[in-house]
Design a protein around this motif. Structure first.
Motif, PDB file in Angstrom:
ATOM      1  N   THR A 229       0.850  -1.188   0.000  1.00 60.90           N
ATOM      2  CA  THR A 229       0.000   0.000   0.000  1.00 60.90           C
ATOM      3  C   THR A 229       0.888   1.241   0.000  1.00 60.90           C
ATOM      4  OG1 THR A 229      -0.131  -0.026   2.424  1.00 60.90           O
ATOM      5  CG2 THR A 229      -1.921  -1.095   1.217  1.00 60.90           C
ATOM      6  N   ALA A 230       0.385   2.309  -0.605  1.00 60.96           N
ATOM      7  CA  ALA A 230       1.132   3.566  -0.637  1.00 60.96           C
ATOM      8  C   ALA A 230       0.158   4.700  -0.937  1.00 60.96           C
ATOM      9  CB  ALA A 230       2.246   3.526  -1.692  1.00 60.96           C
ATOM     10  N   VAL A 231       0.546   5.902  -0.539  1.00 58.40           N
ATOM     11  CA  VAL A 231      -0.247   7.109  -0.800  1.00 58.40           C
ATOM     12  C   VAL A 231       0.655   8.144  -1.461  1.00 58.40           C
ATOM     13  CG1 VAL A 231      -1.618   8.969   0.195  1.00 58.40           C
ATOM     14  CG2 VAL A 231      -1.798   6.660   1.146  1.00 58.40           C
ATOM     15  N   ILE A 232       0.267   8.579  -2.652  1.00 61.80           N
ATOM     16  CA  ILE A 232       0.998   9.624  -3.379  1.00 61.80           C
ATOM     17  C   ILE A 232       0.345  10.969  -3.056  1.00 61.80           C
ATOM     18  CG2 ILE A 232       1.802  10.406  -5.636  1.00 61.80           C
ATOM     19  CD1 ILE A 232       2.809   7.624  -4.839  1.00 61.80           C
ATOM     20  N   PRO A 233       1.105  11.971  -2.614  1.00 61.03           N
ATOM     21  CA  PRO A 233       0.493  13.231  -2.159  1.00 61.03           C
ATOM     22  C   PRO A 233       0.075  14.160  -3.296  1.00 61.03           C
ATOM     23  CG  PRO A 233       2.865  13.355  -1.932  1.00 61.03           C
ATOM     24  CD  PRO A 233       2.566  11.960  -2.405  1.00 61.03           C
ATOM     25  N   PHE A 234      -0.383  13.618  -4.402  1.00 63.78           N
ATOM     26  CA  PHE A 234      -0.885  14.421  -5.512  1.00 63.78           C
ATOM     27  C   PHE A 234      -2.165  13.789  -6.035  1.00 63.78           C
ATOM     28  CE2 PHE A 234       3.790  14.963  -5.813  1.00 63.78           C
ATOM     29  CZ  PHE A 234       3.851  16.310  -5.483  1.00 63.78           C
ATOM     30  N   GLY A 235      -3.125  14.633  -6.422  1.00 63.43           N
ATOM     31  CA  GLY A 235      -4.381  14.136  -6.963  1.00 63.43           C
ATOM     32  C   GLY A 235      -4.952  15.118  -7.968  1.00 63.43           C
ATOM     33  N   GLY A 236      -6.264  15.100  -8.094  1.00 70.43           N
ATOM     34  CA  GLY A 236      -6.927  15.940  -9.083  1.00 70.43           C
ATOM     35  C   GLY A 236      -6.770  17.427  -8.828  1.00 70.43           C
ATOM     36  N   ASN A 237      -6.639  17.815  -7.561  1.00 68.74           N
ATOM     37  CA  ASN A 237      -6.552  19.246  -7.257  1.00 68.74           C
ATOM     38  C   ASN A 237      -5.278  19.892  -7.796  1.00 68.74           C
ATOM     39  OD1 ASN A 237      -8.980  19.183  -6.029  1.00 68.74           O
ATOM     40  ND2 ASN A 237      -8.264  19.682  -3.969  1.00 68.74           N
ATOM     41  N   ILE A 238      -4.183  19.140  -7.799  1.00 66.70           N
ATOM     42  CA  ILE A 238      -2.939  19.730  -8.291  1.00 66.70           C
ATOM     43  C   ILE A 238      -2.998  19.924  -9.806  1.00 66.70           C
ATOM     44  CG2 ILE A 238      -1.657  17.574  -8.699  1.00 66.70           C
ATOM     45  CD1 ILE A 238       0.767  19.017  -7.417  1.00 66.70           C
ATOM     46  N   ILE A 239      -3.774  19.075 -10.488  1.00 63.17           N
ATOM     47  CA  ILE A 239      -3.981  19.273 -11.927  1.00 63.17           C
ATOM     48  C   ILE A 239      -4.779  20.553 -12.159  1.00 63.17           C
ATOM     49  CG2 ILE A 239      -5.027  18.298 -14.006  1.00 63.17           C
ATOM     50  CD1 ILE A 239      -4.534  15.533 -12.821  1.00 63.17           C
ATOM     51  N   THR A 240      -5.790  20.770 -11.318  1.00 61.45           N
ATOM     52  CA  THR A 240      -6.574  22.007 -11.412  1.00 61.45           C
ATOM     53  C   THR A 240      -5.697  23.236 -11.167  1.00 61.45           C
ATOM     54  OG1 THR A 240      -8.533  20.814 -10.626  1.00 61.45           O
ATOM     55  CG2 THR A 240      -8.596  23.214 -10.519  1.00 61.45           C
ATOM     56  N   HIS A 253     -13.004  28.091 -12.626  1.00 57.20           N
ATOM     57  CA  HIS A 253     -12.997  27.924 -14.077  1.00 57.20           C
ATOM     58  C   HIS A 253     -12.035  26.816 -14.498  1.00 57.20           C
ATOM     59  CE1 HIS A 253     -14.416  32.384 -14.511  1.00 57.20           C
ATOM     60  NE2 HIS A 253     -15.424  31.550 -14.295  1.00 57.20           N
ATOM     61  N   ALA A 254     -10.928  26.701 -13.766  1.00 56.55           N
ATOM     62  CA  ALA A 254      -9.956  25.647 -14.079  1.00 56.55           C
ATOM     63  C   ALA A 254     -10.550  24.269 -13.812  1.00 56.55           C
ATOM     64  CB  ALA A 254      -8.692  25.855 -13.257  1.00 56.55           C
ATOM     65  N   GLU A 255     -11.272  24.139 -12.714  1.00 58.20           N
ATOM     66  CA  GLU A 255     -11.909  22.850 -12.393  1.00 58.20           C
ATOM     67  C   GLU A 255     -12.977  22.510 -13.428  1.00 58.20           C
ATOM     68  OE1 GLU A 255     -12.836  19.350 -10.340  1.00 58.20           O
ATOM     69  OE2 GLU A 255     -11.111  20.699 -10.158  1.00 58.20           O
ATOM     70  N   GLN A 256     -13.731  23.491 -13.839  1.00 58.66           N
ATOM     71  CA  GLN A 256     -14.778  23.258 -14.836  1.00 58.66           C
ATOM     72  C   GLN A 256     -14.173  22.864 -16.184  1.00 58.66           C
ATOM     73  OE1 GLN A 256     -17.424  26.587 -15.226  1.00 58.66           O
ATOM     74  NE2 GLN A 256     -18.879  25.485 -16.527  1.00 58.66           N
ATOM     75  N   LEU A 257     -13.088  23.506 -16.556  1.00 51.21           N
ATOM     76  CA  LEU A 257     -12.398  23.147 -17.797  1.00 51.21           C
ATOM     77  C   LEU A 257     -11.910  21.697 -17.753  1.00 51.21           C
ATOM     78  CD1 LEU A 257     -10.151  26.185 -18.833  1.00 51.21           C
ATOM     79  CD2 LEU A 257     -12.065  25.197 -20.092  1.00 51.21           C
ATOM     80  N   LYS A 258     -11.301  21.331 -16.634  1.00 53.05           N
ATOM     81  CA  LYS A 258     -10.761  19.971 -16.501  1.00 53.05           C
ATOM     82  C   LYS A 258     -11.844  18.919 -16.631  1.00 53.05           C
ATOM     83  CE  LYS A 258      -9.977  18.276 -12.461  1.00 53.05           C
ATOM     84  NZ  LYS A 258      -9.461  18.041 -11.097  1.00 53.05           N
ATOM     85  N   VAL A 259     -12.971  19.143 -15.964  1.00 49.18           N
ATOM     86  CA  VAL A 259     -14.048  18.140 -15.937  1.00 49.18           C
ATOM     87  C   VAL A 259     -14.759  18.055 -17.291  1.00 49.18           C
ATOM     88  CG1 VAL A 259     -16.258  17.551 -14.879  1.00 49.18           C
ATOM     89  CG2 VAL A 259     -14.366  18.355 -13.454  1.00 49.18           C
ATOM     90  N   GLN A 260     -15.048  19.198 -17.902  1.00 50.22           N
ATOM     91  CA  GLN A 260     -15.867  19.197 -19.110  1.00 50.22           C
ATOM     92  C   GLN A 260     -15.071  18.998 -20.397  1.00 50.22           C
ATOM     93  OE1 GLN A 260     -18.326  22.688 -19.217  1.00 50.22           O
ATOM     94  NE2 GLN A 260     -19.567  22.070 -17.458  1.00 50.22           N
ATOM     95  N   PHE A 261     -13.882  19.568 -20.469  1.00 50.91           N
ATOM     96  CA  PHE A 261     -13.155  19.562 -21.735  1.00 50.91           C
ATOM     97  C   PHE A 261     -11.755  18.957 -21.637  1.00 50.91           C
ATOM     98  CE2 PHE A 261     -15.847  23.417 -21.525  1.00 50.91           C
ATOM     99  CZ  PHE A 261     -16.782  23.074 -22.495  1.00 50.91           C
ATOM    100  N   GLY A 262     -11.356  18.530 -20.439  1.00 53.20           N
ATOM    101  CA  GLY A 262     -10.005  18.030 -20.245  1.00 53.20           C
ATOM    102  C   GLY A 262      -9.773  16.665 -20.864  1.00 53.20           C
TER     103      GLY A 262
END
Length: 459
Positions: A229-240, A253-262
């Protein structure tokens, strides 16, 4: 009326959302979701509580909602835990059995597992889970279930999940301030795996990757056992955050772009398509190409995938993942993500949703990968509840029973020396006493004279 042993309440404390679910097991063993609720999470960052008040408020909101929907009043909940502080360590334990030909019992296995909770840890750490890998009875290795096998010595290799006490206490404090108590803290990747993986995948070898808002969790299975088991300290928020900085736009707006058009692969994104973002405070709107957006996303995802590949290689099971990789969590919904994972790892990849054979009434919303952790927490909660009930029953059976005796029904009586208590003087009846003594005097009158007999009567 539903009793507290018929249902389980689970709360998923995520970085982007907090979800509460209430469910019960039907007679066919499938989970029925009675109620669920979610709200925005603003007090949790990368799996760790950063703001107590905001987290408490969010917990109170979802709990009040599911209480109303399910018509239940509960106080005990199962909570998922993740974060950068989570780590796994390997250890080996050994105990000696009582006699040479003794059979290994469940109590022996439990004693060996309990010994692992006594191992020295770094200051501030606490054990979350102790997971046996394989057992060794005397010199016989590779035993999955040693119960019933005769031997003199029992050994086992363990994978031990450790976390920081402070992080656990912060979670417990938030739950308690919301008027609840933590029944058990459970590692989130294990919960997600319980919801989305099949038994065949866990036996063949599979890597479960849960991409959340703040962390990316990894759990590797082989022969049906958790191996790493392991946990990487990066997820969807860092992409946003990368989109926000790379395009100079607002967070929402960045989150909306990622979800709808990313998209996860820049080369597959159309270069002739453009999305227009409103300007800040009346400024001119911005035009962003789909291909530019996808390249920003791909760069960060490749970094996360490299970290996961490092963990998979260190686990020692990189060549045993015959079922490949299963990705789940809200981040797994990103377009073209399975293809990117397959290109960089070489494994077969699929998106994991809650198993329809496990959840009875899974609607479209609950059938999403983003709810894998919450549903898995409920399933693990039922297993924990029944294990506790089994242990309590065994303790009750092993406890000495009080001896019940029934008067005058024993066949043997221990000899006792009884001391007759001194009777209190009683006032005799005059007529009966005189008559009795007179008759007795006549029978033995030849032995005594009249003067030898006196009988005082009170006037």
């Amino acid at each position: 009326m539903t009793s507290k042993n018929d249902y389980v309440v689970a709360i998923d404390l995520g970085t982007t959302k907090i979800v509460a679910l209430v469910g019960k097991l039907e007679s066919n063993g499938r989970l029925k979701i009675l109620a669920h609720s979610k709200t925005v999470s603003t007090g949790v960052r990368r799996g760790m509580v950063q703001n107590i008040d905001e987290t408490v408020k969010a917990i109170e909101t979802v709990v009040a909602d599911v209480r109303q929907k399910a018509g239940l009043d509960f106080t005990e909940v199962y909570i998922g835990i993740a974060g950068q502080h989570i780590k796994g360590i390997k250890n080996r334990g050994l105990i000696n059995l009582n006699t040479f030909d003794a059979e290994v019992s469940k109590e022996d296995v439990r004693r060996l597992i309990n010994d692992m909770h006594k191992i020295p840890l770094e200051p501030g750490d606490k054990i979350l889970h102790v997971i046996p890998q394989n057992f060794i009875v005397d010199n016989e290795v590779g035993i999955k279930n040693p119960v019933g096998i005769s031997g003199r010595r029992l050994e086992a290799n363990f994978h031990i999940v450790v976390g920081q006490i402070a992080a656990m206490k912060n979670i417990e404090r938030c739950v308690e301030r919301a008027g609840l108590s933590v029944k058990e803290l459970m590692l989130e990747p294990l919960a997600s795996a319980r919801a989305v993986l099949t038994e065949d995948e866990m036996e063949a070898g599979v890597a479960l990757i849960d991409i959340g808002g703040g962390t990316t969790d990894l759990a590797i299975f082989h022969d049906g056992i958790v191996r790493h088991t392991a946990v990487i300290p990066f997820g969807g928020n860092i992409i946003t955050d990368d989109i926000k900085k790379g395009c100079s736009i607002l967070q929402r707006h960045a989150e909306q772009l990622k979800v709808q058009f990313g998209s996860a692969i820049g080369e597959l994104a159309p270069s002739d398509k453009i999305v227009t973002i409103p300007g800040i405070s009346g400024r001119d709107p911005k035009e962003i190409k789909f291909s530019h957006l996808a390249h920003i996303i791909q760069c960060r995802l490749e970094e996360i995938i490299d970290m996961l590949k490092f963990q998979i290689t260190n686990s020692g099971f990189a060549d045993m993942l015959n079922a490949g990789i299963v990705i789940t969590g809200g981040g797994s919904l990103l377009k073209d993500l399975p293809q990117l994972f397959k290109y960089h790892t070489g494994y077969d990849v699929r998106v994991g949703k809650p198993n329809i054979n496990t959840v009875a009434n899974s609607d479209n919303e609950m059938n999403s990968p983003m709810h894998a952790t919450g549903i898995g927490l409920m399933l693990l909660g039922f297993e924990d509840m029944y294990n506790r009930a089994e242990e309590e029953q065994k303790k009750a059976e092993a406890a000495p029973q009080p001896v019940q005796t029934v008067a005058d029904t024993t066949t043997t009586v221990e000899p006792k020396i009884e001391v007759e208590p001194e009777e209190k003087p009683r006032k005799p009846h005059k007529a009966k006493s005189s008559e009795f003594l007179g008759k007795w005097k006549e029978k033995i009158g030849g032995l005594f004279s009249d003067d030898d007999f006196t009988f005082d009567q009170k006037p």
